[in-house]
Design a protein around this motif. Sequence first.
Motif, mmCIF file in Angstrom:
data_model
loop_
_atom_site.group_PDB
_atom_site.id
_atom_site.type_symbol
_atom_site.label_atom_id
_atom_site.label_comp_id
_atom_site.label_asym_id
_atom_site.label_seq_id
_atom_site.Cartn_x
_atom_site.Cartn_y
_atom_site.Cartn_z
ATOM 1 N N VAL A 59 61.714 60.347 34.560
ATOM 2 C CA VAL A 59 62.694 59.895 33.562
ATOM 3 C C VAL A 59 62.800 60.910 32.425
ATOM 4 O O VAL A 59 63.904 61.218 31.960
ATOM 5 N N GLY A 60 61.677 61.449 31.994
ATOM 6 C CA GLY A 60 61.705 62.471 30.940
ATOM 7 C C GLY A 60 62.494 63.694 31.367
ATOM 8 O O GLY A 60 63.284 64.248 30.588
ATOM 9 N N SER A 61 62.305 64.110 32.591
ATOM 10 C CA SER A 61 63.049 65.268 33.104
ATOM 11 C C SER A 61 64.538 64.968 33.174
ATOM 12 O O SER A 61 65.364 65.821 32.823
ATOM 13 N N ALA A 62 64.878 63.770 33.614
ATOM 14 C CA ALA A 62 66.296 63.380 33.647
ATOM 15 C C ALA A 62 66.884 63.398 32.239
ATOM 16 O O ALA A 62 68.005 63.874 32.027
ATOM 17 N N LEU A 63 66.128 62.913 31.291
ATOM 18 C CA LEU A 63 66.593 62.888 29.906
ATOM 19 C C LEU A 63 66.812 64.299 29.363
ATOM 20 O O LEU A 63 67.810 64.565 28.680
ATOM 21 N N LEU A 84 73.728 67.993 28.944
ATOM 22 C CA LEU A 84 75.001 67.769 29.627
ATOM 23 C C LEU A 84 75.955 66.985 28.736
ATOM 24 O O LEU A 84 77.146 67.309 28.644
ATOM 25 N N GLN A 85 75.447 65.949 28.081
ATOM 26 C CA GLN A 85 76.274 65.157 27.180
ATOM 27 C C GLN A 85 76.764 65.983 25.994
ATOM 28 O O GLN A 85 77.869 65.779 25.511
ATOM 29 N N ALA A 86 75.921 66.892 25.539
ATOM 30 C CA ALA A 86 76.268 67.711 24.380
ATOM 31 C C ALA A 86 77.223 68.848 24.747
ATOM 32 O O ALA A 86 77.671 69.571 23.867
ATOM 33 N N GLY A 87 77.485 69.018 26.039
ATOM 34 C CA GLY A 87 78.419 70.055 26.467
ATOM 35 C C GLY A 87 77.822 71.455 26.494
ATOM 36 O O GLY A 87 78.538 72.443 26.314
ATOM 37 N N PHE A 88 76.516 71.541 26.727
ATOM 38 C CA PHE A 88 75.876 72.857 26.807
ATOM 39 C C PHE A 88 76.534 73.691 27.896
ATOM 40 O O PHE A 88 76.938 73.169 28.935
ATOM 41 N N SER A 89 76.563 74.984 27.685
ATOM 42 C CA SER A 89 77.047 75.900 28.714
ATOM 43 C C SER A 89 76.019 75.977 29.840
ATOM 44 O O SER A 89 74.878 75.558 29.676
ATOM 45 N N GLN A 90 76.422 76.542 30.962
ATOM 46 C CA GLN A 90 75.500 76.697 32.089
ATOM 47 C C GLN A 90 74.305 77.565 31.703
ATOM 48 O O GLN A 90 73.180 77.301 32.127
ATOM 49 N N ASP A 91 74.545 78.605 30.890
ATOM 50 C CA ASP A 91 73.445 79.473 30.453
ATOM 51 C C ASP A 91 72.433 78.698 29.612
ATOM 52 O O ASP A 91 71.224 78.831 29.810
ATOM 53 N N ASN A 92 72.936 77.891 28.676
ATOM 54 C CA ASN A 92 72.037 77.114 27.825
ATOM 55 C C ASN A 92 71.307 76.036 28.628
ATOM 56 O O ASN A 92 70.125 75.788 28.408
ATOM 57 N N LEU A 93 72.003 75.403 29.553
ATOM 58 C CA LEU A 93 71.371 74.405 30.407
ATOM 59 C C LEU A 93 70.300 75.060 31.278
ATOM 60 O O LEU A 93 69.229 74.490 31.493
ATOM 61 N N ARG A 95 68.433 77.544 30.462
ATOM 62 C CA ARG A 95 67.250 77.753 29.618
ATOM 63 C C ARG A 95 66.477 76.445 29.429
ATOM 64 O O ARG A 95 65.247 76.445 29.411
ATOM 65 N N VAL A 96 67.188 75.332 29.293
ATOM 66 C CA VAL A 96 66.524 74.032 29.189
ATOM 67 C C VAL A 96 65.718 73.762 30.458
ATOM 68 O O VAL A 96 64.559 73.343 30.408
ATOM 69 N N LEU A 97 66.334 74.011 31.615
ATOM 70 C CA LEU A 97 65.652 73.772 32.887
ATOM 71 C C LEU A 97 64.431 74.677 33.035
ATOM 72 O O LEU A 97 63.379 74.237 33.525
ATOM 73 N N GLN A 98 64.548 75.935 32.618
ATOM 74 C CA GLN A 98 63.409 76.851 32.697
ATOM 75 C C GLN A 98 62.248 76.350 31.848
ATOM 76 O O GLN A 98 61.092 76.371 32.278
ATOM 77 N N GLY A 99 62.556 75.886 30.647
ATOM 78 C CA GLY A 99 61.516 75.347 29.776
ATOM 79 C C GLY A 99 60.891 74.096 30.347
ATOM 80 O O GLY A 99 59.673 73.888 30.256
#
Length: 166
Positions: free
Chosen positions: A63-67, A73-82, A84-88
């Motif tokens: 659930v934390g990972s989904a969040l 995604l809700q905030a409209g992050f670009s693919q590059d920013n998303l 970086r989130v996934l990498q972290g």
Amino acid sequence: MNAWWHEVWQKVQGEFADLDDAANLTQLFIRLVVALVLGGVLGFEREMAGRDAGMRTHMMVSVGSALFVLVPLQAGFSQDNLSRVLQGLVSGIGFLGAGAIMKLSAEREVRGLTTAASLWVAAGLGMAAGMGRETTAILSLAIALLILSGARLFRKNAPPDEDKSS
């Protein structure tokens, strides 16, 4: 005083406006519940195998990972920013998994590697569900369960190890 309360109420409504319609709320709910259920199934398997990280831990990781995926995604992050989130997220889960691994006093006895790996998979399930890839997440869970149960059956039917002292 009445104008002040009206202003406060508008601010409160604005703070909860991230889910502005039933479709967005339903989508968020489905993705989080799928992550919860899939993490729970994986954790239940680990619990039945007698492992420390069980159903609740796997559910929280999933659930934390989904969040962590849903909010960008809700905030409209670009693919590059998303990305970086996934990498972290993947790196962070690695640290969580490292906490599940113990080196015992015996020379080559390490415990918790499979549980650490299952926590990593739980994070992947949550990420997939959070990104709306529910079918991918379900198929991945089926494969993970096949690995865990198949390996256990194989080990149970394998011939016993020879004496390691020679």
